[in-house]
Design a protein around this motif. Sequence first.
Motif, PDB file in Angstrom:
ATOM      1  N   TYR A  83      -7.116 -15.740  50.005  1.00  0.00           N
ATOM      2  CA  TYR A  83      -6.191 -15.841  51.139  1.00  0.00           C
ATOM      3  C   TYR A  83      -4.788 -16.142  50.633  1.00  0.00           C
ATOM      4  O   TYR A  83      -4.605 -16.955  49.712  1.00  0.00           O
ATOM      5  N   VAL A  84      -3.775 -15.480  51.229  1.00  0.00           N
ATOM      6  CA  VAL A  84      -2.368 -15.716  50.845  1.00  0.00           C
ATOM      7  C   VAL A  84      -1.515 -15.888  52.097  1.00  0.00           C
ATOM      8  O   VAL A  84      -1.629 -15.110  53.045  1.00  0.00           O
ATOM      9  N   TYR A  85      -0.650 -16.915  52.070  1.00  0.00           N
ATOM     10  CA  TYR A  85       0.355 -17.057  53.140  1.00  0.00           C
ATOM     11  C   TYR A  85       1.733 -17.214  52.504  1.00  0.00           C
ATOM     12  O   TYR A  85       1.984 -18.134  51.714  1.00  0.00           O
ATOM     13  N   THR A  86       2.640 -16.307  52.830  1.00  0.00           N
ATOM     14  CA  THR A  86       4.039 -16.388  52.390  1.00  0.00           C
ATOM     15  C   THR A  86       4.914 -16.130  53.614  1.00  0.00           C
ATOM     16  O   THR A  86       4.780 -15.081  54.255  1.00  0.00           O
ATOM     17  N   PRO A  87       5.806 -17.065  53.998  1.00  0.00           N
ATOM     18  CA  PRO A  87       6.651 -16.841  55.181  1.00  0.00           C
ATOM     19  C   PRO A  87       7.665 -15.717  54.940  1.00  0.00           C
ATOM     20  O   PRO A  87       7.984 -15.394  53.795  1.00  0.00           O
ATOM     21  N   TYR A  88       8.174 -15.145  56.041  1.00  0.00           N
ATOM     22  CA  TYR A  88       9.144 -14.045  55.951  1.00  0.00           C
ATOM     23  C   TYR A  88      10.537 -14.573  55.637  1.00  0.00           C
ATOM     24  O   TYR A  88      10.990 -15.548  56.220  1.00  0.00           O
ATOM     25  N   ARG A  89      11.220 -13.940  54.662  1.00  0.00           N
ATOM     26  CA  ARG A  89      12.644 -14.189  54.411  1.00  0.00           C
ATOM     27  C   ARG A  89      13.321 -12.823  54.350  1.00  0.00           C
ATOM     28  O   ARG A  89      12.857 -11.941  53.619  1.00  0.00           O
ATOM     29  N   ASP A  90      14.412 -12.654  55.067  1.00  0.00           N
ATOM     30  CA  ASP A  90      15.127 -11.372  55.066  1.00  0.00           C
ATOM     31  C   ASP A  90      15.749 -11.138  53.684  1.00  0.00           C
ATOM     32  O   ASP A  90      16.540 -11.953  53.207  1.00  0.00           O
ATOM     33  N   GLN A  91      15.359 -10.043  53.031  1.00  0.00           N
ATOM     34  CA  GLN A  91      15.873  -9.746  51.682  1.00  0.00           C
ATOM     35  C   GLN A  91      16.540  -8.375  51.619  1.00  0.00           C
ATOM     36  O   GLN A  91      16.742  -7.818  50.541  1.00  0.00           O
ATOM     37  N   SER A  92      16.891  -7.825  52.798  1.00  0.00           N
ATOM     38  CA  SER A  92      17.463  -6.475  52.830  1.00  0.00           C
ATOM     39  C   SER A  92      18.835  -6.417  52.162  1.00  0.00           C
ATOM     40  O   SER A  92      19.286  -5.353  51.753  1.00  0.00           O
ATOM     41  N   GLN A  93      19.515  -7.574  52.055  1.00  0.00           N
ATOM     42  CA  GLN A  93      20.848  -7.589  51.441  1.00  0.00           C
ATOM     43  C   GLN A  93      20.805  -7.914  49.945  1.00  0.00           C
ATOM     44  O   GLN A  93      21.846  -8.163  49.339  1.00  0.00           O
ATOM     45  N   PHE A  94      19.594  -7.953  49.368  1.00  0.00           N
ATOM     46  CA  PHE A  94      19.488  -8.256  47.936  1.00  0.00           C
ATOM     47  C   PHE A  94      19.429  -6.948  47.145  1.00  0.00           C
ATOM     48  O   PHE A  94      18.823  -5.978  47.603  1.00  0.00           O
ATOM     49  N   THR A 108     -17.890  -2.648  42.149  1.00  0.00           N
ATOM     50  CA  THR A 108     -16.927  -3.486  42.870  1.00  0.00           C
ATOM     51  C   THR A 108     -16.550  -2.833  44.194  1.00  0.00           C
ATOM     52  O   THR A 108     -16.401  -1.614  44.267  1.00  0.00           O
ATOM     53  N   PHE A 109     -16.383  -3.685  45.205  1.00  0.00           N
ATOM     54  CA  PHE A 109     -15.962  -3.220  46.530  1.00  0.00           C
ATOM     55  C   PHE A 109     -14.904  -4.203  47.001  1.00  0.00           C
ATOM     56  O   PHE A 109     -15.083  -5.423  46.865  1.00  0.00           O
ATOM     57  N   GLY A 110     -13.767  -3.726  47.519  1.00  0.00           N
ATOM     58  CA  GLY A 110     -12.722  -4.658  47.964  1.00  0.00           C
ATOM     59  C   GLY A 110     -11.862  -4.089  49.073  1.00  0.00           C
ATOM     60  O   GLY A 110     -11.640  -2.871  49.156  1.00  0.00           O
ATOM     61  N   GLN A 111     -11.379  -4.978  49.966  1.00  0.00           N
ATOM     62  CA  GLN A 111     -10.470  -4.571  51.045  1.00  0.00           C
ATOM     63  C   GLN A 111      -9.630  -5.783  51.439  1.00  0.00           C
ATOM     64  O   GLN A 111     -10.080  -6.924  51.336  1.00  0.00           O
ATOM     65  N   ARG A 112      -8.399  -5.502  51.898  1.00  0.00           N
ATOM     66  CA  ARG A 112      -7.497  -6.578  52.317  1.00  0.00           C
ATOM     67  C   ARG A 112      -7.300  -6.502  53.832  1.00  0.00           C
ATOM     68  O   ARG A 112      -7.173  -5.402  54.378  1.00  0.00           O
ATOM     69  N   PHE A 113      -7.281  -7.671  54.506  1.00  0.00           N
ATOM     70  CA  PHE A 113      -7.091  -7.732  55.968  1.00  0.00           C
ATOM     71  C   PHE A 113      -5.797  -8.487  56.260  1.00  0.00           C
ATOM     72  O   PHE A 113      -5.573  -9.576  55.709  1.00  0.00           O
ATOM     73  N   TYR A 114      -4.932  -7.893  57.113  1.00  0.00           N
ATOM     74  CA  TYR A 114      -3.614  -8.460  57.406  1.00  0.00           C
ATOM     75  C   TYR A 114      -3.624  -9.111  58.788  1.00  0.00           C
ATOM     76  O   TYR A 114      -4.055  -8.496  59.762  1.00  0.00           O
ATOM     77  N   PHE A 115      -3.114 -10.356  58.873  1.00  0.00           N
ATOM     78  CA  PHE A 115      -3.029 -11.066  60.160  1.00  0.00           C
ATOM     79  C   PHE A 115      -1.619 -10.975  60.748  1.00  0.00           C
ATOM     80  O   PHE A 115      -1.371 -11.498  61.826  1.00  0.00           O
ATOM     81  N   ALA A 116      -0.689 -10.340  60.024  1.00  0.00           N
ATOM     82  CA  ALA A 116       0.692 -10.191  60.525  1.00  0.00           C
ATOM     83  C   ALA A 116       1.306  -8.950  59.893  1.00  0.00           C
ATOM     84  O   ALA A 116       0.841  -8.471  58.856  1.00  0.00           O
ATOM     85  N   ASP A 117       2.386  -8.421  60.525  1.00  0.00           N
ATOM     86  CA  ASP A 117       3.091  -7.256  59.972  1.00  0.00           C
ATOM     87  C   ASP A 117       3.724  -7.621  58.623  1.00  0.00           C
ATOM     88  O   ASP A 117       4.129  -8.768  58.415  1.00  0.00           O
ATOM     89  N   ILE A 152      10.109 -10.671  47.469  1.00  0.00           N
ATOM     90  CA  ILE A 152       8.909 -11.495  47.633  1.00  0.00           C
ATOM     91  C   ILE A 152       8.324 -11.117  48.992  1.00  0.00           C
ATOM     92  O   ILE A 152       8.932 -11.371  50.033  1.00  0.00           O
ATOM     93  N   GLY A 153       7.160 -10.456  48.963  1.00  0.00           N
ATOM     94  CA  GLY A 153       6.577  -9.940  50.198  1.00  0.00           C
ATOM     95  C   GLY A 153       6.059 -11.056  51.091  1.00  0.00           C
ATOM     96  O   GLY A 153       5.400 -11.984  50.617  1.00  0.00           O
ATOM     97  N   ASP A 154       6.375 -10.977  52.410  1.00  0.00           N
ATOM     98  CA  ASP A 154       5.775 -11.915  53.363  1.00  0.00           C
ATOM     99  C   ASP A 154       4.298 -11.561  53.491  1.00  0.00           C
ATOM    100  O   ASP A 154       3.925 -10.389  53.425  1.00  0.00           O
ATOM    101  N   ALA A 155       3.450 -12.574  53.663  1.00  0.00           N
ATOM    102  CA  ALA A 155       2.012 -12.298  53.697  1.00  0.00           C
ATOM    103  C   ALA A 155       1.284 -13.319  54.551  1.00  0.00           C
ATOM    104  O   ALA A 155       1.598 -14.512  54.529  1.00  0.00           O
TER     105      ALA A 155
END
Length: 678
Positions: free
Chosen positions: A430-441, A494-503, A468-471
């Motif tokens: 599980y990964v949680y990273t908050p969103y930060r606007d980086q469009s001006q970088f 091996t079998f793997g898949q990722r599930f997203y709880f936010a855009d 740094i991707g929000d996740a």
Amino acid sequence: GKTTKMTSDTACYKQVEDEFDADGHIKMWRFGDYYTGDVLKLNMETGKGFLLNPTYRFEVGHGQGKAERVDFINPDEANVIDGTYSTCEGPNPDWYLKSSTLNLDTGRDVGTGSKTIIYFKGVPILGTPGISFSLSGARRSGWLAPTPGFASKNGFELTVPYYVNIAPNRDLTLYPKYIQRRGIQLGATGRYMGETDGGLYSGETSFEFLPNDKQTKTNRYLIKSKHEQALAPGWTYGWDVRDASDNNYPNDFSKNVASATERQLLRELRTDYRTEDWSLTARVQNYQVLQDPDAVTDPSLTVSRPYDRLPAVNFHAGKYDVWGGFDWTFDAEATRFVHPTLVQGSRLVARPQLSFPIVHPGFFITPKLMLNASAYQLDNNATTKAQFPDTSFTRAVPTFSVDSGLVFERDTNLFGAKGGTQTLEPRLFYVYTPYRDQSQFPNFDTAVGTFNLTQIFTENRFVGSDRIGDANQVTAAVVSRFLQPDGAERMRLTFGQRFYFADQRVQLDSSTPVNQSRSDILLAATGRVSETWTVDSLVQYNPSDRRLMSYQYTMQYQPGAKKVLNFSNRFQRGSLRNAEVSTQWPLTDRLYGVGRISYSLLDRRLVDSLIGLEYKGDCWVFRMGAQRFVTSGKDASTPIFFQLELTGLSNGLGLGANGLETFTKTIPGYQALSQPLR
């Protein structure tokens, strides 16, 4: 030991002179070497003497031959007059060399011939005013095989390499090469290794130079140099430098696919210092970009120019199992990015991490906290002002993750693991990273990570430090391994898949968020299916659209020595579809075929192909081959080579257009018919 035994029809020993005279059917064993002859005179003390109409066979290297006479100079050295030498067995060798005078010095392990002709199957194939070779098959200075060849662009080619054995730990090979449509090319490769007080060092430098190319009327060259050296315990430095005279060099002179497609030439100088707990790396990197000549008419073929790093300094520190079980690491990098046409600037990144692994035989769980902090300082110039209102900015993004898994085991006999073990290992990440606007970088070195089984277990979906991707996501995977009784892994599924709880809002360029709820599914199988078959495969499937996004598999069939068949297939929706077959297979007892075809189904053209034959004699190997490979967007090269390797004559002949190297590099599982001497 250094003893002499002899039988003959008649013999006379002169006691005062300590000398033997012998006549008729002489057989003599001298220091392990065996001679026959008609008339012998030999001083036992000095080792001086002669033998008429001799044959000889040497203990070291199994060289043999016959002559008019042999003069013994001392216990180690003999001069053979009008004699032959070969490492083949039997009275009629497949190849031999014939010299007016052949000096054989077992003490120095060298044979030297004057006015020498090399005969193959009774036919003179090479004449040389002088030749030197090793009696034991060790490395020795001298001319290597003259290598004839043909290339579609350059016409007839002849390479006449000269090998210089400077010392046991350094050598030099010089390659004068006649190219029919271009002129005389001079090449050299020097290799060295050794040790100083600080530690080991090694390196290799190669250089090709063609003065006044007949077609371009310019000087053409390519330089490659690599060096690694330890200065003190833990402290090393090195360089890797490449330089070419012009954009067309890879098209005109490439010897294989790898060098033909290498158009971003890196020049790097670096130094590293490592201790048990921390390391520091500093490097400067600069690129020379060789543009595809067809990019003028087809811009899609343009080769992009990476940023130069002048310099980049990386620091890493870490301690494990401190404060009752915590692991911490700290990474920092400071880089100055330079580019002739894009925004330039400096970037400072710091990444502290703290985790607490809980590991038991049946399960593990690892919570982790990390912070990604960056500061930018851009050059204040017109290029920057056109894109960025500010020249300095910072960002700090925290990330929390939890990695966890279970391990189940049971006995199995599947996949040849008789009495073996099968594991079932479910894993959640599980990964949680908050969103930060980086469009001006700015983006100096960052790309979207390739979606694969390694990437889905990383915190950041980008590779590089500019995004740094929000996740808010969880990766679910199951691994099943089949282990042999000795613990070796036979097969892995091996079998793997990722599930997203936010855009996913942070993107490389556009600000359009990705709003999928789950990723594609990844399936992989790799290992030995049976004693003769191995497989390596990865499939990416999109369950929403019910279609394959990509797959790649490689299968290898290896039923015995020098028998291998490889199949591989790579597919990436919209961009790539390649099939490849390669093989080495015996056609008769002595004749082997090698081949490879790599075909792009998307472009409907051969990417590269190779067909070759190898014949193994008792004391020689003959190879021939023709290759065709793509050198640029719309160009291909077709070299043809021939190579005759005479076993035991380490520098007389052998190592042709490097057919051996071509086969080894392009056919996985290829085994050489003879062991190369160098």
